[in-house]
Design an enzyme around this catalytic site. Structure first.
Site, PDB file in Angstrom:
ATOM      1  CE  LYS A   1      -2.744   2.726   3.265  1.00  0.00           C
ATOM      2  NZ  LYS A   1      -3.804   3.251   2.397  1.00  0.00           N
TER       3      LYS A   1
ATOM      4  NE  ARG B   1     -11.125   1.966   2.771  1.00  0.00           N
ATOM      5  CZ  ARG B   1     -11.194   2.453   4.002  1.00  0.00           C
ATOM      6  NH1 ARG B   1     -10.122   2.952   4.564  1.00  0.00           N
ATOM      7  NH2 ARG B   1     -12.326   2.453   4.654  1.00  0.00           N
TER       8      ARG B   1
ATOM      9  CG  HIS C   1     -13.381   4.671  -4.620  1.00  0.00           C
ATOM     10  ND1 HIS C   1     -14.752   4.769  -4.614  1.00  0.00           N
ATOM     11  CD2 HIS C   1     -13.029   4.261  -3.379  1.00  0.00           C
ATOM     12  CE1 HIS C   1     -15.209   4.412  -3.422  1.00  0.00           C
ATOM     13  NE2 HIS C   1     -14.184   4.101  -2.656  1.00  0.00           N
TER      14      HIS C   1
ATOM     15  CB  SER D   1     -15.704  10.503   5.469  1.00  0.00           C
ATOM     16  OG  SER D   1     -15.633   9.940   4.171  1.00  0.00           O
TER      17      SER D   1
ATOM     18  CD1 TRP E   1     -17.927  -4.973   5.017  1.00  0.00           C
ATOM     19  CD2 TRP E   1     -17.779  -2.770   5.349  1.00  0.00           C
ATOM     20  NE1 TRP E   1     -18.172  -4.364   3.814  1.00  0.00           N
ATOM     21  CE2 TRP E   1     -18.085  -3.004   3.978  1.00  0.00           C
ATOM     22  CE3 TRP E   1     -17.643  -1.452   5.789  1.00  0.00           C
ATOM     23  CZ2 TRP E   1     -18.253  -1.972   3.061  1.00  0.00           C
ATOM     24  CZ3 TRP E   1     -17.807  -0.420   4.872  1.00  0.00           C
ATOM     25  CH2 TRP E   1     -18.106  -0.685   3.522  1.00  0.00           C
TER      26      TRP E   1
ATOM     27  CD  GLU F   1     -18.968  -7.123   2.144  1.00  0.00           C
ATOM     28  OE1 GLU F   1     -18.410  -7.510   3.169  1.00  0.00           O
ATOM     29  OE2 GLU F   1     -18.829  -5.986   1.661  1.00  0.00           O
TER      30      GLU F   1
ATOM     31  CG  HIS G   1     -23.677   5.659   0.778  1.00  0.00           C
ATOM     32  ND1 HIS G   1     -23.868   6.148  -0.500  1.00  0.00           N
ATOM     33  CD2 HIS G   1     -22.426   5.120   0.789  1.00  0.00           C
ATOM     34  CE1 HIS G   1     -22.773   5.925  -1.207  1.00  0.00           C
ATOM     35  NE2 HIS G   1     -21.890   5.300  -0.458  1.00  0.00           N
TER      36      HIS G   1
ATOM     37  CG  ASP H   1     -23.283   5.515   5.492  1.00  0.00           C
ATOM     38  OD1 ASP H   1     -24.238   6.136   5.015  1.00  0.00           O
ATOM     39  OD2 ASP H   1     -22.151   6.011   5.637  1.00  0.00           O
TER      40      ASP H   1
END
Length: 756
Positions: A18, A516, A696, A434, A562, A606, A643, A600
């Site tokens: 990264k 990321r 992104h 954010s 997550w 997922e 979102h 959110d």
């Protein structure tokens, strides 16, 4: 028994890839230095697998950004707009991944979607009618030879042609079936090259086989491999599946001349039953996915040995394998200095899973495996209680009734009340939440955690940033503001740290996409909220302006999806526990005059089961109610936003509408606003904000580009229901590009309003 790993994490135990990649993007290191970092990581990964006795070590599982993008470039699937930039191969690759805006041109990145039922994101290959699929690159071959030079025999890994063609986006008249011949010839060419290099195995990943397959799908798969497998030569071919079972094509796999078949026995509900019902060909090797590649809990050897016993009754040749790539778990527990040994003994990250493979190999090699010291020790771990239950939380969850999941009044009445209350202009503008996490913001948080500044100093810094952010949002003309989330490290980790029942790591990073990485919390016990988590900063932001300010929360399904979940209770029970905790926060925000609250659910889709028949019974029947539970107690005047991003939503759009939010913002820019067609067709009642630009990508969208997007939306969405916003939060972007992009967004909106 031999052992096999499907794939290994690639960003580095301390995110070395990264940081090197980001330095390269900024021009701080050369391309040679970036390649050197990659080479060092690959060598380290091969070495540690070799040291743990892994027999089938993967190569070509390393990537600078994404494995499917690597496959596309290997096979010449590079759209003309990227080729026309005239960049080097690696720069072209990064332009496809991130977009490009510079002296050579201006292009957006490829679309990005979730990789099956994980939090990893892949770049969607784009195939047009002029595309010629052929072996054009050498990465797979180079990395095989690189490992060989280090005395490591590997099985090269390549995403298979069926999965490639099923996940690709077709922009012309041709579809997957039209590229069978070219794709088969390209994969045959790979086999021919590997024969020359002396490879023993090739692993072709075909996770698309665990989806619902039509007869046409199975015919496409068969046609591909009937043309590829005659080129095997001396190379053995392993067709590797994961994330589910292969019930629709099990017999097809047995009939084709594969040398090995990889089957997932962790998420594959019917995998064992399929083997028992149909048997397994004696001339093939079963790569049995028995070590969970997606969760961090220790393997229970009693369970694993029991499954192996049952498989041995039907299968002649078995290799013990991970259930999927270890890409989805952190690197190692060695970096965790703050977790107690009593806690760490329950976990196995990637490196510890290698040790589990070594132990299982030793156990299975003994005449009485159940007497092996490693087996006995593992049994002791699972025999004791891990934590003390929270009876109050369990009682509250058990007492929920249908009324707790229903918000009154109904949407139509609420919408009218809210429009009168807020009196926002047509096409109200906002952001997702954010703002950039600058070096100063991160340094402030780090200094507080380290204890080098006081809590008062830490908070004052955040309050100052909030004041600046609110003032600047007002200055550029946004209609609904946010506080900027400067206190938050991650949209899930932050809330986990504020809730009881979670455990957190220091350096257990997992790749989400590209550079990321995230540190998923671990659900250790029952979840509850002991104090407000966001009220102080949200209320302060509200005190600075007469404009509405959104309270920003993460929803229960996303927090769960997550995180690394418990395995001793259902996902439904965990989700409802989290929902009750977030519900308390929602009501506290409302009590503190926060009149718009965004909850959110970025990860809603997922964990949607990969087979449609399981959607309602196994997931949506509790995931949608969990979200409704969070907001069902607020007043009609309080506007609830949510979102969602980087998934395919069209097939569950009615379920999304049933979440009963007042406004939903979607990621739409990378998918060419395809979501708006679905919204238009299904009579979607919720107000919507399809993202008008991709955050992104480092490029700044022009005013004209944004106006065109808005006009495209207005052709299909009622203007009274349309919001204008970026497609995701702005924390990963730089200050300059963020504010320039938002200024263009507001200007484009004002110019479109003027034409109405």
């Amino acid at each position: 028994m031999k052992t096999s790993i499907i794939g290994y994490p690639r960003v580095g135990s301390l995110r070395e890839l990264k940081f090197a990649s980001e330095k390269y993007f900024k021009g701080e290191i050369t391309i040679d230095e970036l390649h050197q970092t990659g080479a060092e990581l690959r060598a380290a990964h091969w070495k540690i697998q070799q040291e743990n006795g892994i027999d089938f070590i993967p190569s070509n599982d390393f990537s600078f950004y994404d494995g499917l993008l690597d496959t596309a470039c290997l096979l010449n699937i590079v759209p003309n707009r990227y080729q026309a930039l005239g960049l080097s191969p690696l720069e072209t690759y990064f332009a496809m991944a991130r977009g490009y805006q510079g002296t050579q041109g201006d292009v957006k990145a490829l679309a990005m979607k979730k990789w099956f039922n994980t939090n990893y994101h892949y770049m969607v290959p784009e195939i047009d009618d002029s595309t010629t699929i052929r072996l054009a690159g050498t990465k797979l071959l180079d990395e095989f030879q690189e490992a060989k030079q280090q005395q490591v025999a590997t099985k090269p890994v390549l995403i298979g042609p069926f999965t490639l063609l099923k996940l690709a986006k077709y922009t012309g008249t041709k579809q997957a079936a039209d590229f069978v011949g070219e794709a088969a010839a390209a994969y045959a060419a790979v086999l021919e090259q590997l024969n020359t290099l002396g490879a023993e195995w090739l692993q072709v990943d075909e996770p698309a086989l665990v989806m619902d397959l039509s007869p046409e799908d199975i015919a496409l798969f068969s046609k591909l491999y009937e043309q590829i497998l005659p080129a095997k030569g001396s190379v053995k071919v392993l067709v590797q599946t994961y994330f589910g079972d292969v019930r629709n094509c099990y017999q097809t796999l047995q009939a084709l001349p594969f040398d090995g078949i990889g089957i997932d026995f962790v998420e594959g509900k019917e995998s064992l039953a399929l083997v028992k019902q149909y048997g397994f060909a004696d001339d093939k090797v079963l790569f049995a996915g028995l070590v969970n590649g997606k969760n961090i809990w220790k393997n229970q050897y009693k369970h694993t040995l029991g499954l192996i016993e049952q498989l041995n009754a039907k299968v002649q040749q078995i290799v013990l394998s991970s259930s999927c790539s270890l890409l989805h778990v952190p690197y190692t527990l060695k970096n965790e200095s703050k977790l107690s040994d009593a806690v760490k003994r329950h976990f196995a990250f990637a490196e510890e899973k290698l040790q589990e493979f070594a132990e299982l190999k030793t156990i299975l090699g003994q005449s009485n495996p159940y007497a092996a010291a490693q087996y006995v020790q593992n049994g002791e771990l699972f025999s004791g209680a891990r934590f003390t239950a929270n009876e109050a939380v369990q009682t509250k969850t058990a007492a929920l009734t249908e009324a707790d999941f229903t918000r009154l009044p109904a949407f139509g009445e609420r919408e009218a009340i809210q429009k009168s209350k807020f009196n926002l202009p047509l096409l109200p503008t906002t952001t997702i939440g954010s703002f950039p996490q600058t070096a100063e913001v991160r340094a402030n948080r780090f200094a507080f955690k380290k204890g080098s500044i006081t809590e008062e100093q830490y908070k004052q810094f955040n309050l100052d940033r909030i004041a600046e952010c609110v003032a600047r949002q007002e200055a550029i003309g946004l209609d609904v503001l946010v506080h900027g989330e400067f206190e938050r490290n991650d949209m899930v980790e932050y809330f986990g740290e504020c809730l009881d029942g979670f455990i957190f790591t220091e350096k257990a990073w997992v790749q989400s996409y590209g550079t990321r990485c995230v540190k998923p919390p671990i659900v250790w016990g029952d979840i509850s909220r002991s104090k407000p988590m966001t009220v102080e900063y949200s209320a302060y932001a509200k005190s600075l302006t007469s404009k509405p300010v959104k309270g920003m929360l993460t929803g229960p399904v996303t927090i769960l999806n997550w995180s690394f979940p418990r395995e001793d209770i259902s996902l439904k029970d965990s989700a409802f526990q989290i929902a009750l905790a977030i519900r308390d926060e929602v009501l506290d925000l409302e009590a503190n005059r926060i009149e718009i609250i965004q909850i959110d659910e970025a990860a809603l889709r997922e964990k949607l089961p990969l087979r449609k028949t399981d959607w309602k019974s196994e997931y949506l029947s509790w995931a949608i109610p969990a979200f409704r539970l969070v907001h069902s107690g607020v007043q009609a005047e309080t506007q609830i936003h949510t979102h969602m991003c980087y998934s395919q939503f069209s097939d569950i759009i009615r379920d999304i509408d049933a979440m009963d939010a007042d406004v939903i913002t979607f990621e739409a820019s990378r998918s060419d606003l395809a979501i708006i067609d679905t919204i238009n067709e299904c009579g979607f009642q919720t107000e919507v904000g399809p993202g008008v630009y991709d955050i992104h990508s480092p490029r700044i969208p022009s005013v004209e580009e944004l106006k065109q997007g808005l006009k495209q939306m207005l052709d299909k969405i009622d203007i009274a229901k349309l919001w204008v916003n970026p497609d995701c939060g702005l924390k990963t972007r730089g200050e300059k590009e963020t504010w320039a992009s938002l200024e263009h967004l507001v200007q484009a909106t004002e110019e479109v309003r003027a034409t109405l």
